[in-house]
Scaffold this motif. Sequence first.
Motif, PDB file in Angstrom:
ATOM      1  N   GLU A  99       0.826  -1.202   0.000  1.00 52.43           N
ATOM      2  CA  GLU A  99       0.000   0.000   0.000  1.00 52.43           C
ATOM      3  C   GLU A  99       0.861   1.253   0.000  1.00 52.43           C
ATOM      4  O   GLU A  99       0.571   2.227  -0.691  1.00 52.43           O
ATOM      5  CB  GLU A  99      -0.943  -0.004   1.208  1.00 52.43           C
ATOM      6  CG  GLU A  99      -1.862   1.193   1.286  1.00 52.43           C
ATOM      7  CD  GLU A  99      -2.770   1.341   0.063  1.00 52.43           C
ATOM      8  OE1 GLU A  99      -3.078   2.498  -0.289  1.00 52.43           O
ATOM      9  OE2 GLU A  99      -3.138   0.316  -0.533  1.00 52.43           O
ATOM     10  N   GLN A 100       1.939   1.255   0.780  1.00 56.65           N
ATOM     11  CA  GLN A 100       2.845   2.403   0.811  1.00 56.65           C
ATOM     12  C   GLN A 100       3.523   2.580  -0.552  1.00 56.65           C
ATOM     13  O   GLN A 100       3.646   3.701  -1.048  1.00 56.65           O
ATOM     14  CB  GLN A 100       3.909   2.229   1.891  1.00 56.65           C
ATOM     15  CG  GLN A 100       4.881   3.392   1.964  1.00 56.65           C
ATOM     16  CD  GLN A 100       6.023   3.151   2.941  1.00 56.65           C
ATOM     17  OE1 GLN A 100       6.214   2.037   3.420  1.00 56.65           O
ATOM     18  NE2 GLN A 100       6.764   4.196   3.231  1.00 56.65           N
ATOM     19  N   CYS A 101       3.929   1.489  -1.162  1.00 56.47           N
ATOM     20  CA  CYS A 101       4.548   1.542  -2.492  1.00 56.47           C
ATOM     21  C   CYS A 101       3.566   2.134  -3.499  1.00 56.47           C
ATOM     22  O   CYS A 101       3.918   3.026  -4.268  1.00 56.47           O
ATOM     23  CB  CYS A 101       4.986   0.143  -2.909  1.00 56.47           C
ATOM     24  SG  CYS A 101       5.599   0.009  -4.592  1.00 56.47           S
ATOM     25  N   ARG A 102       2.337   1.647  -3.488  1.00 53.42           N
ATOM     26  CA  ARG A 102       1.321   2.143  -4.420  1.00 53.42           C
ATOM     27  C   ARG A 102       1.071   3.636  -4.206  1.00 53.42           C
ATOM     28  O   ARG A 102       1.040   4.417  -5.145  1.00 53.42           O
ATOM     29  CB  ARG A 102       0.015   1.361  -4.233  1.00 53.42           C
ATOM     30  CG  ARG A 102      -1.052   1.698  -5.266  1.00 53.42           C
ATOM     31  CD  ARG A 102      -2.359   0.992  -4.960  1.00 53.42           C
ATOM     32  NE  ARG A 102      -2.983   1.499  -3.759  1.00 53.42           N
ATOM     33  CZ  ARG A 102      -3.640   2.667  -3.687  1.00 53.42           C
ATOM     34  NH1 ARG A 102      -3.741   3.429  -4.737  1.00 53.42           N
ATOM     35  NH2 ARG A 102      -4.177   3.058  -2.554  1.00 53.42           N
TER      36      ARG A 102
ATOM     37  N   GLY B 273       1.532   1.108  -8.138  1.00 58.61           N
ATOM     38  CA  GLY B 273       2.821   0.530  -7.807  1.00 58.61           C
ATOM     39  C   GLY B 273       2.652  -0.811  -7.128  1.00 58.61           C
ATOM     40  O   GLY B 273       1.584  -1.127  -6.617  1.00 58.61           O
ATOM     41  N   HIS B 274       3.711  -1.591  -7.128  1.00 62.38           N
ATOM     42  CA  HIS B 274       3.674  -2.909  -6.489  1.00 62.38           C
ATOM     43  C   HIS B 274       5.077  -3.314  -6.057  1.00 62.38           C
ATOM     44  O   HIS B 274       6.060  -2.857  -6.621  1.00 62.38           O
ATOM     45  CB  HIS B 274       3.096  -3.958  -7.439  1.00 62.38           C
ATOM     46  CG  HIS B 274       3.925  -4.151  -8.672  1.00 62.38           C
ATOM     47  ND1 HIS B 274       3.785  -3.359  -9.781  1.00 62.38           N
ATOM     48  CD2 HIS B 274       4.909  -5.027  -8.953  1.00 62.38           C
ATOM     49  CE1 HIS B 274       4.646  -3.745 -10.703  1.00 62.38           C
ATOM     50  NE2 HIS B 274       5.349  -4.756 -10.227  1.00 62.38           N
ATOM     51  N   CYS B 275       5.131  -4.164  -5.033  1.00 65.87           N
ATOM     52  CA  CYS B 275       6.402  -4.727  -4.579  1.00 65.87           C
ATOM     53  C   CYS B 275       6.718  -5.955  -5.433  1.00 65.87           C
ATOM     54  O   CYS B 275       5.841  -6.740  -5.745  1.00 65.87           O
ATOM     55  CB  CYS B 275       6.315  -5.131  -3.112  1.00 65.87           C
ATOM     56  SG  CYS B 275       6.076  -3.748  -1.988  1.00 65.87           S
ATOM     57  N   SER B 276       7.977  -6.090  -5.797  1.00 69.02           N
ATOM     58  CA  SER B 276       8.386  -7.230  -6.612  1.00 69.02           C
ATOM     59  C   SER B 276       9.037  -8.299  -5.750  1.00 69.02           C
ATOM     60  O   SER B 276       9.330  -8.082  -4.574  1.00 69.02           O
ATOM     61  CB  SER B 276       9.368  -6.771  -7.693  1.00 69.02           C
ATOM     62  OG  SER B 276      10.596  -6.375  -7.095  1.00 69.02           O
ATOM     63  N   ALA B 277       9.308  -9.441  -6.368  1.00 71.35           N
ATOM     64  CA  ALA B 277       9.981 -10.524  -5.665  1.00 71.35           C
ATOM     65  C   ALA B 277      11.413 -10.141  -5.279  1.00 71.35           C
ATOM     66  O   ALA B 277      11.976 -10.704  -4.354  1.00 71.35           O
ATOM     67  CB  ALA B 277       9.992 -11.779  -6.539  1.00 71.35           C
ATOM     68  N   SER B 278      11.972  -9.152  -5.964  1.00 69.34           N
ATOM     69  CA  SER B 278      13.323  -8.684  -5.640  1.00 69.34           C
ATOM     70  C   SER B 278      13.289  -7.611  -4.554  1.00 69.34           C
ATOM     71  O   SER B 278      14.290  -6.923  -4.322  1.00 69.34           O
ATOM     72  CB  SER B 278      14.015  -8.162  -6.891  1.00 69.34           C
ATOM     73  OG  SER B 278      13.286  -7.084  -7.443  1.00 69.34           O
TER      74      SER B 278
END
Length: 72
Positions: A45-48, A59-64
């Motif tokens: 949510e913070q990334c978005r 926005g989204h968090c990736s596997a990396s």
Amino acid sequence: MMQIKFLFAFLAVLTIVLVMVAHETSAYDCLSGKFSGPCWAWDGEQCRRLCIEEGHVSGHCSASLKCWCEGC
């Protein structure tokens, strides 16, 4: 022998298509300039929100563990 050649040709074409698709989808994403530290699943949510503040679509968090903004 003919089957092996066909299999290699098929795998080569499949690899090229997958690389093109991956490049096409990643061409619209860019790293967030505001997000710092690792981007865990619970930080989504913070990334978005930060990506939207930067003027991107979402926005989204990736596997990396990076925050990727969409619509760059």
